[in-house]
Design a protein around this motif. Structure first.
Motif, short mmCIF file in Angstrom:
data_model
loop_
_atom_site.label_atom_id
_atom_site.label_comp_id
_atom_site.label_asym_id
_atom_site.label_seq_id
_atom_site.Cartn_x
_atom_site.Cartn_y
_atom_site.Cartn_z
N TYR A 284 0.89 -1.40 -0.23
CA TYR A 284 0.39 0.09 -0.12
C TYR A 284 0.97 1.39 0.21
O TYR A 284 0.52 2.18 -1.17
CB TYR A 284 -0.43 -0.22 1.61
N PHE A 285 2.17 1.36 0.65
CA PHE A 285 2.70 2.34 0.71
C PHE A 285 3.08 2.96 -1.00
O PHE A 285 3.44 3.71 -1.08
CB PHE A 285 4.34 1.76 1.37
N PHE A 286 3.67 1.78 -1.28
CA PHE A 286 4.10 1.50 -2.95
C PHE A 286 3.21 2.54 -3.71
O PHE A 286 3.72 3.07 -4.20
CB PHE A 286 5.02 0.92 -3.02
N GLN A 287 2.03 1.32 -3.68
CA GLN A 287 0.67 2.00 -4.39
C GLN A 287 0.45 3.58 -4.29
O GLN A 287 0.57 4.47 -4.96
CB GLN A 287 -0.58 1.19 -3.76
N GLY A 288 0.58 3.99 -2.62
CA GLY A 288 0.08 5.55 -3.19
C GLY A 288 1.10 6.07 -3.18
O GLY A 288 1.00 7.83 -3.87
N SER A 289 2.93 5.70 -2.96
CA SER A 289 3.61 6.32 -3.42
C SER A 289 3.78 6.75 -5.67
O SER A 289 4.10 7.72 -5.99
CB SER A 289 5.36 5.66 -3.37
N PHE A 290 2.90 5.69 -5.65
CA PHE A 290 2.80 5.00 -7.55
C PHE A 290 1.39 6.04 -7.83
O PHE A 290 1.95 7.06 -9.28
CB PHE A 290 1.87 3.86 -8.06
N LEU A 291 0.81 6.22 -6.62
CA LEU A 291 -0.01 7.78 -7.17
C LEU A 291 0.17 9.21 -6.65
O LEU A 291 -0.70 9.76 -7.11
CB LEU A 291 -2.08 7.38 -6.47
N ASN A 292 1.06 9.17 -5.88
CA ASN A 292 1.82 10.52 -5.29
C ASN A 292 0.44 11.06 -4.56
O ASN A 292 -0.07 11.92 -4.94
CB ASN A 292 1.80 11.50 -6.72
N ALA A 293 -0.28 10.00 -3.64
CA ALA A 293 -0.99 10.53 -2.85
C ALA A 293 -1.05 9.49 -1.15
O ALA A 293 -0.98 8.48 -0.98
CB ALA A 293 -2.54 10.56 -2.75
N THR A 294 -0.38 10.59 -0.37
CA THR A 294 0.12 9.89 1.03
C THR A 294 -1.13 9.61 1.74
O THR A 294 -1.90 8.75 2.60
CB THR A 294 0.49 11.43 1.67
N ASP A 295 -2.85 10.31 1.63
CA ASP A 295 -3.38 9.56 2.38
C ASP A 295 -4.09 9.00 1.33
O ASP A 295 -4.94 7.77 2.66
CB ASP A 295 -4.88 10.88 1.64
N ALA A 296 -4.33 8.21 0.16
CA ALA A 296 -4.25 6.95 0.15
C ALA A 296 -3.87 6.06 0.42
O ALA A 296 -4.57 4.36 0.31
CB ALA A 296 -4.22 7.22 -1.65
N PHE A 297 -2.15 6.06 0.62
CA PHE A 297 -1.40 4.81 1.56
C PHE A 297 -2.19 5.54 3.29
O PHE A 297 -2.19 2.95 3.93
CB PHE A 297 -0.11 5.86 1.80
N ALA A 298 -2.33 6.45 3.30
CA ALA A 298 -3.29 6.22 4.91
C ALA A 298 -4.51 5.27 4.92
O ALA A 298 -4.87 4.76 6.24
CB ALA A 298 -3.27 7.36 5.84
#
Length: 275
Positions: free
Chosen positions: A54-68
């Motif tokens: 999920y961290f790498f997915q959030g990084s790919f989407l450039n969305a820290t909120d998505a990771f959380a």
């Protein structure tokens, strides 16, 4: 017919015996943890990988909120899994070894057994969820730590709801030696309808209402409201979710323990149990 062994015992003695029974099951679980430390270590190591995903997915989407967002949903689901499966796994193991009757000869109400058996796994499930949140925080997830006490309370009430569902599944094991249908059905529903990785608002309206029958949805929504620095605008308030979860837990425990009781009675009458 009484649901417990009929040796005479006073109310104070019954209360003391109930506490001793709960403590005994916790000691059994602790012994198993010490005997198989590698299993415990691997169980916690395994949850590192979805957090990284999920961290790498959030990084790919450039969305820290998505990771959380995904981290909180996944941690709740992982933490609840032990509460859902611990009782059924232990009862099925006891049936296969022919030791189920040894759980039933103590002078305590049989309805206490599902509660006592799940105490330790409820604790480890809570620790696992906290571990995932802490690890995600180290990776950059913005967590509102001041809301942890209320978030923990919501999680524990959700654990109680999962224990109640596990008790229903245990009733199937007593009679049919299989508890998978209940657990499998609920796990599938929770994975899709609980909002683990996406908000339930994206579900079609014809099925969205079912998510309100799944305790996961209330816990995950409340945890996101409490722990995210920029929580989703939709959903119930944490206090409303807590109230609904409390009512669900009380009702489901009453149903689950009653069904478990009657399943043991019927199993004894049919000769499935030799007591």
């Amino acid at each position: 017919m009484s649901l417990a062994y009929t040796a005479p015992i006073g109310r104070r003695g019954l209360w003391r015996k109930s506490l001793d029974t709960c403590a005994a099951y916790v000691r059994i679980d602790l012994v198993e943890e010490r005997m198989f430390p590698a299993t415990t270590i691997l169980r916690y190591a395994a949850v590192v990988f979805p957090v990284l995903l999920y961290f790498f997915q959030g990084s790919f989407l450039n969305a820290t909120d998505a990771f959380a967002f995904m981290l909180i949903g996944a941690s709740v689901t992982a933490g609840f899994q032990d509460a859902l499966t611990a009782l059924t796994n232990r009862l099925q193991f006891a049936q296969e070894r022919g030791t189920l009757e040894t759980y039933l000869v103590e002078p305590v109400p049989w309805a206490l057994i599902p509660i006592a058996m799940n105490i330790w796994r409820s604790v480890t499930g809570t620790v696992m969820a906290a571990f995932m949140i802490a690890f995600g925080s180290l990776l950059g997830a913005q967590i509102e730590w001041r809301s942890i006490p209320l978030a923990l309370l919501v999680f524990l009430v959700g654990i109680a709801a999962c224990n109640a569902i596990g008790t229903l599944a245990a009733s199937f094991i007593i009679l049919f030696k299989r508890g998978e249908p209940v657990i499998m059905l609920y796990s599938l529903a929770a994975g899709v309808l609980g909002g683990t990785l996406f908000p339930i608002s994206v579900l079609p309206e014809w099925i969205r209402w079912v998510s309100y029958l799944v305790p996961h949805s209330y816990v995950i929504a409340a945890e996101r409201q409490l722990l995210m620095s920029d929580p989703p605008a939709e959903g119930l308030s944490p206090l409303m979710s807590l109230a609904i979860l409390t009512g669900f837990s009380v009702i489901m425990f009453a149903i689950g323990l009653t069904v478990f009781d009657r399943s043991l009675r019927l199993a004894r009458k049919l000769g499935i149990l030799s007591i």
